[in-house]
Design an enzyme around this catalytic site. Structure first.
Site, mmCIF file in Angstrom:
data_model
loop_
_atom_site.group_PDB
_atom_site.id
_atom_site.type_symbol
_atom_site.label_atom_id
_atom_site.label_comp_id
_atom_site.label_asym_id
_atom_site.label_seq_id
_atom_site.Cartn_x
_atom_site.Cartn_y
_atom_site.Cartn_z
ATOM 1 N N ASP A 44 -37.266 60.273 -42.399
ATOM 2 C CA ASP A 44 -37.832 59.005 -41.969
ATOM 3 C C ASP A 44 -38.291 59.071 -40.517
ATOM 4 O O ASP A 44 -37.588 59.619 -39.663
ATOM 5 C CB ASP A 44 -36.725 57.937 -42.110
ATOM 6 C CG ASP A 44 -37.245 56.529 -41.948
ATOM 7 O OD1 ASP A 44 -38.129 56.140 -42.717
ATOM 8 O OD2 ASP A 44 -36.749 55.803 -41.055
ATOM 9 N N GLU B 113 -42.134 61.984 -42.656
ATOM 10 C CA GLU B 113 -43.023 60.834 -42.460
ATOM 11 C C GLU B 113 -43.528 60.898 -41.024
ATOM 12 O O GLU B 113 -42.780 60.617 -40.080
ATOM 13 C CB GLU B 113 -42.257 59.529 -42.687
ATOM 14 C CG GLU B 113 -43.148 58.314 -42.565
ATOM 15 C CD GLU B 113 -42.402 57.025 -42.264
ATOM 16 O OE1 GLU B 113 -42.940 55.952 -42.557
ATOM 17 O OE2 GLU B 113 -41.285 57.069 -41.697
HETATM 18 C C1 NOJ Z 1 -40.125 54.088 -42.382
HETATM 19 C C2 NOJ Z 1 -39.750 53.620 -43.752
HETATM 20 O O1 NOJ Z 1 -40.711 54.075 -44.664
HETATM 21 C C3 NOJ Z 1 -39.684 52.108 -43.689
HETATM 22 O O2 NOJ Z 1 -39.537 51.550 -44.957
HETATM 23 C C4 NOJ Z 1 -38.570 51.712 -42.763
HETATM 24 O O3 NOJ Z 1 -38.569 50.312 -42.601
HETATM 25 C C5 NOJ Z 1 -38.729 52.359 -41.400
HETATM 26 N N1 NOJ Z 1 -39.083 53.747 -41.457
HETATM 27 C C6 NOJ Z 1 -37.440 52.265 -40.629
HETATM 28 O O4 NOJ Z 1 -36.480 53.096 -41.226
#
Ligand code: NOJ
Length: 560
Positions: free
Chosen positions: A205, A250
């Protein structure tokens, strides 16, 4: 290279399927999906052709960000089952030839995590510098917040110790201090724990925020001079512990910066990254019925090492972000696919799924998925895409696209037998609701989207060149057409997609080819196209048509 070698780098030819246990299948009828329900549905996923499950966070949570606010890195949210139930899922998936990766959310914890409770209790707490604090009033950071509907600063004042802590996301998600070696050790230990339970890696993440050092002082920076070194460390740790585990990151930054997160041209950091830029330009291309924005984005992808890979996607669980388009481009996409303010989010994205955006037009929908599976990279599906689920705009914010999976046309879409008022989240309603869109009816219908996507997956899995390819956009005169070629080893596929409703004929010239070759159509049985002596061929396409064509010497023994 032999075909068997492709399995070593399994992620380059994988089909990844993202799901949230809480909305997938409820087996104990309490209204909340659970691991037992997921285990019961593993065969469905295997039959679809999925090779890797990505499980969204399933850890104990305060539920302020749908599980992305974790209170215990070593636990399973008891509403979803136990650690034993988790292991049963991993075991069943592996038995059906499927790997499992899990979300690693270590940019921040929940503010109710014991570390943060201790950290905020006193400035002398041994956990104080697990987080990032400042003692002076921060300047305005309004422009930097991730969720502008609820936050206006990335710093939150804490009454007890009268200092501010950093939170890139909600204020209930304090950022961990990555410069602290104890924090890094905890992250590694957490990863080691889940790897030991049989998973094949992590979806990581918010990677750029995770390794950033905003707000930390010089002394701390001195002890952590190169944040990318930590990513390299994590990658080799996963490699050492598993042999072939991955980090799928990500990283929504411009392409040239993404290269750094792969570890440059030699790799060694993230194994895979989502192609956010390609995704955003796909929508611009769809809105304009002009393939050039997508073609340009694909051409500009930086070269990466042969072990690294792009993850391609049409939809994920968040807002469909358009943040890397220009303002006017974004407006074009909004006008085409989400003109109502309620369909938009944070001024930068859409909270709709693809089928309603395309007014349910099956030709367009199929063309988009044909693109997804034929673009170079590894396709990632978000649960429900395979049956064409829609969103429920009555649900707040990003959760509109996280409605329960639609298994049948019966009550609660077959997701649960609990009273509807007790469901984790309401289902989609109207023409995309479970009466019209569900797995059961599509399974027995050879013309369904589910059957179509299963077929695409089958062809994709038979075509390792799509994941391994040297990729090229082919020159041709029609701007509403994307023609591209994936060539690897002695294999070559040409894919042609028509983004407009008008049928057309696309003239192509395939280099180094002549009339001793022909093109076999992989999606339509026994169709083939002849090349002339200079490698020229004309490909006809219906409105929103698509074709995958494998170049074959006429005397080849290979199956199409
Ligand atoms: C990215 C995630 O995809 C999202 O859903 C989340 O709210 C944020 N990071 C914080 O963890």
């Amino acid at each position: 290279m032999r075909i068997s070698d492709t399995s070593d780098l399994w992620w380059k030819t994988a089909v990844i399927y993202c799901l949230d246990v809480q909305t997938f299948m409820d087996w104990n009828d309490d209204g909340m999906g659970d691991f037992t329900g997921l285990a019961e549905r593993i065969d469905y996923l295997a039959e679809l052709g999925v090779t890797c499950l990505w499980l969204m966070p399933f850890y104990p949570t305060t539920d302020r960000d749908d599980g992305y606010d974790i209170t215990d890195y070593y636990g399973v949210d008891p509403r979803l089952g136990s650690a034993g139930d988790f292991v049963e899922v991993v075991r069943t998936a592996r038995d059906r030839g499927m790997r499992v990766i899990v979300d690693l959310v270590v940019n921040h914890t929940s503010d109710k995590h014991p570390w943060f409770r201790a950290a905020r209790s006193s400035k002398t707490s041994p956990f104080r510098d697990f987080y990032v604090w400042r003692d002076t009033e921060p300047p305005s950071t309004k422009a930097e917040v991730a969720f502008p509907d609820r936050e206006d600063s990335i710093w939150e004042h804490d009454a007890k110790t009268k200092e501010w802590y950093l939170h890139r996301f909600y204020r209930t998600q304090p950022d961990l201090n990555i410069t602290n070696p104890r924090v890094r050790d905890e992250i590694v230990k957490t990863m080691g724990f889940w790897l030991e339970l049989g998973i094949s890696g992590f979806r990581v993440d918010a990677v750029p925020f995770m390794i950033e050092t905003t707000g930390v002082d010089q002394a701390e920076l001195d002890r952590f001079p190169d944040p990318h070194e930590f990513l390299r460390h994590l990658r080799s740790f996963v490699g050492r512990r598993t042999g072939d585990g991955i980090l799928l990151g990500e990283v929504n930054v411009p392409h040239r910066e993404q290269k750094l997160f792969f570890g440059g041209k030699n790799g060694g950091e993230l194994t895979m990254q989502f192609d956010f830029i390609g995704m955003q330009n796909l929508y611009l291309s769809l809105a304009r019925q002009d393939a050039r924005p997508l073609a340009r984005a694909l051409r500009r992808r930086p070269a990466i090492s042969s072990e690294s890979q792009w993850a391609t996607f049409v939809r994920n669980h968040d807002e469909l972000t358009l943040d890397k388009l220009s303002e006017s481009e974004r407006e074009e996409v909004f006008d085409a696919f989400g003109p109502e303010p309620d369909m938009q989010l944070y001024g930068r994205g859409l909270r709709r799924r693809l089928p309603p955006m395309l007014d349910g037009d099956p030709r367009r929908l199929r063309m988009v998925y044909s693109l997804l599976f034929s673009l170079p990279g590894t396709p990632v599906l978000f649960y429900g895409e395979e049956i064409g689920m829609g969103e429920n705009l009555a649900i707040e914010g990003r959760l509109a696209v996280r409605t329960p999976m639609q298994w049948t046309g019966q009550r609660n879409g077959g997701f649960s037998n609990a009273p509807p008022s007790r469901l984790r989240r309401p289902l989609t309603e109207g023409s995309f609701g479970p009466e019209h869109v569900n797995v059961a009816s599509q399974r027995s219908d050879p013309e369904s989207l589910l059957a179509f996507i299963s077929m695409l997956i089958k062809r994709y899995r038979e075509s390792p060149e799509l994941g391994w390819a040297d990729f090229a956009v082919l020159d041709q005169p029609l701007r509403h057409v994307l023609a591209h070629e994936c060539a690897w080893d002695d294999r070559r596929i040409v894919a042609v997609h028509n983004l407009s409703p008008e049928s057309c004929t696309v003239p192509l010239t395939l280099h180094h080819c002549d009339s001793s070759y022909h093109l076999l159509d992989l999606l339509r049985d026994s169709d083939h196209l002849e090349l002339d002596d200079s490698g020229r061929v004309e490909v006809t396409l219906d409105g929103y048509g698509y074709r995958w064509l494998r170049l074959m010497p006429r005397n080849s023994r290979r199956l199409a």
